[in-house]
Design an enzyme around this catalytic site. Structure first.
Site, PDB file in Angstrom:
ATOM      1  N   LYS A  25       0.906  -1.290   0.346  1.00  0.00           N
ATOM      2  CA  LYS A  25      -0.038  -0.276  -0.073  1.00  0.00           C
ATOM      3  C   LYS A  25       1.000   1.561  -0.107  1.00  0.00           C
ATOM      4  O   LYS A  25       0.657   2.179  -0.177  1.00  0.00           O
ATOM      5  CB  LYS A  25      -0.605   0.111   1.381  1.00  0.00           C
ATOM      6  CG  LYS A  25      -2.004  -0.755   1.201  1.00  0.00           C
ATOM      7  CD  LYS A  25      -2.919  -0.956   2.110  1.00  0.00           C
ATOM      8  CE  LYS A  25      -4.498  -1.709   2.074  1.00  0.00           C
ATOM      9  NZ  LYS A  25      -5.343  -2.113   3.033  1.00  0.00           N
ATOM     10  N   GLY A  85       0.166  -3.046  15.240  1.00  0.00           N
ATOM     11  CA  GLY A  85       0.766  -3.267  13.604  1.00  0.00           C
ATOM     12  C   GLY A  85       0.604  -1.438  13.807  1.00  0.00           C
ATOM     13  O   GLY A  85      -0.072  -0.895  14.251  1.00  0.00           O
ATOM     14  N   GLY A 129       1.501  -1.419  10.172  1.00  0.00           N
ATOM     15  CA  GLY A 129       1.336  -2.085   8.654  1.00  0.00           C
ATOM     16  C   GLY A 129       0.384  -0.600   7.181  1.00  0.00           C
ATOM     17  O   GLY A 129      -0.381   0.251   8.052  1.00  0.00           O
ATOM     18  N   VAL A 175      -2.239  -0.548   6.718  1.00  0.00           N
ATOM     19  CA  VAL A 175      -3.736  -0.179   7.124  1.00  0.00           C
ATOM     20  C   VAL A 175      -3.725   1.025   7.888  1.00  0.00           C
ATOM     21  O   VAL A 175      -4.621   1.909   8.103  1.00  0.00           O
ATOM     22  CB  VAL A 175      -4.746  -0.470   6.888  1.00  0.00           C
ATOM     23  CG1 VAL A 175      -4.637  -1.889   8.152  1.00  0.00           C
ATOM     24  CG2 VAL A 175      -6.700  -0.622   6.254  1.00  0.00           C
ATOM     25  N   TYR A 209     -11.176  -9.899   7.795  1.00  0.00           N
ATOM     26  CA  TYR A 209     -12.718 -10.702   7.893  1.00  0.00           C
ATOM     27  C   TYR A 209     -12.486 -11.771   7.218  1.00  0.00           C
ATOM     28  O   TYR A 209     -13.634 -12.847   6.940  1.00  0.00           O
ATOM     29  CB  TYR A 209     -13.392 -10.001   6.417  1.00  0.00           C
ATOM     30  CG  TYR A 209     -12.552 -10.279   5.195  1.00  0.00           C
ATOM     31  CD1 TYR A 209     -12.662 -10.975   4.189  1.00  0.00           C
ATOM     32  CD2 TYR A 209     -11.436  -8.808   5.257  1.00  0.00           C
ATOM     33  CE1 TYR A 209     -12.249 -11.024   2.868  1.00  0.00           C
ATOM     34  CE2 TYR A 209     -11.200  -8.987   3.462  1.00  0.00           C
ATOM     35  CZ  TYR A 209     -10.803 -10.321   2.726  1.00  0.00           C
ATOM     36  OH  TYR A 209     -10.331  -9.817   1.469  1.00  0.00           O
TER      37      TYR A 209
END
Length: 264
Positions: free
Chosen positions: A65, A125, A127, A129, A211
């Site tokens: 990303k 985290g 990372g 997102v 998810y």
């Protein structure tokens, strides 16, 4: 026939093709959507294919990303602020990166009627997102945002974008109103985050951006400790809607069939 891809590594868990192809068929669009396990050295060529109209759009997932930004011509304000791109499209002759994760997270939290205003939030985290989540939480009026990552320096780097965050050592679990797992730990059913969450008092919200699987061990632990839990399914759907609208100019509907699609 238009072509769309989601790229990342790992990518086998992604249900993006299932979702997008369902909407493509429902709206009689001549297109298809696939997933591609991608190495870092393939990104440049994929962006060239978008520029040359061999690929009509990309979704980007872990771990690219931020990496993909180096190959783009332009960023939207949301992508620029977070330095995170999950949707790529051709705007005129410029390959443009956008961030639909922000909108996806905001709508998912609103759907469960959780009010972030004046709440204390802990994010696990640092990372791809995480900048999107911090941006959204800040916009929603959180009182305190804490971040912890196994490699502390990665969390510290986020302060370049968001000076207001507090960086904690890994394992330093404070009491908070909401704890978010934004790591990839949980993509495999046997994955466990070896942290002691018992300091978090009951009736808080454990939120996992994962998810698939539907119930990670993180969420099971949260439930066992007497907390509310939510996975990243609706965030995933809402961010996908935003990408679909950019590419196809229409907003697909969420119905029971869409929800079931992701639970099968």
């Amino acid at each position: 026939m238009k072509k769309y891809l989601v790229i990342g590594n790992p990518i086998s868990h992604s249900l993006s093709p299932k979702l997008h192809n369902y909407w493509i068929k429902e709206n009689n669009i001549k297109a298809y959507y696939e997933k591609k396990k991608t190495n870092k050295d393939e990104i440049k060529n994929l962006i060239s294919n978008v520029r040359n109209k061999k690929i009509d759009g990309l979704n980007v997932t872990v771990p690219y990303k931020k990496e993909i930004i180096n190959h783009l011509d332009k960023l939207t304000p949301e992508a620029n602020k977070t330095q995170s791109v999950n949707t790529v499209f051709l705007n005129g002759n410029k390959v443009t990166g956008h961030n639909t994760d922000i909108r996806g997270f905001e709508l998912a939290i609103k759907k469960i009627n959780f009010d972030i205003k004046q709440k204390e939030i802990l994010i696990l985290g640092a990372g791809g997102v995480v900048p999107s989540i911090i941006f959204a939480i800040h916009e929603m009026g959180a009182r305190k945002i804490s971040v912890m990552n196994r490699t502390r320096s990665k969390a510290e780097n986020l302060k370049n974008l968001f000076k207001e965050i507090i960086v904690l050592d890994w394992g330093e679990i404070p009491n908070c109103d909401m704890i978010i797992n934004a790591t990839s730990v949980g993509l495999k059913k046997e994955d466990k985050i070896n942290l002691d969450f018992s300091k978090i008092s009951k009736n808080k919200l454990f939120y996992d951006i994962i998810y698939n699987p539907v119930k990670t061990n993180f969420l099971k632990t949260g439930r066992d400790l007497g907390n509310n839990t939510e996975n990243g399914k609706m965030m995933f759907i809402y961010q996908a809607i935003a990408a679909f609208k950019i590419w196809h100019g229409l907003e697909p509907k969420i119905n029971n069939d869409v929800i079931k699609l992701l639970e099968e």
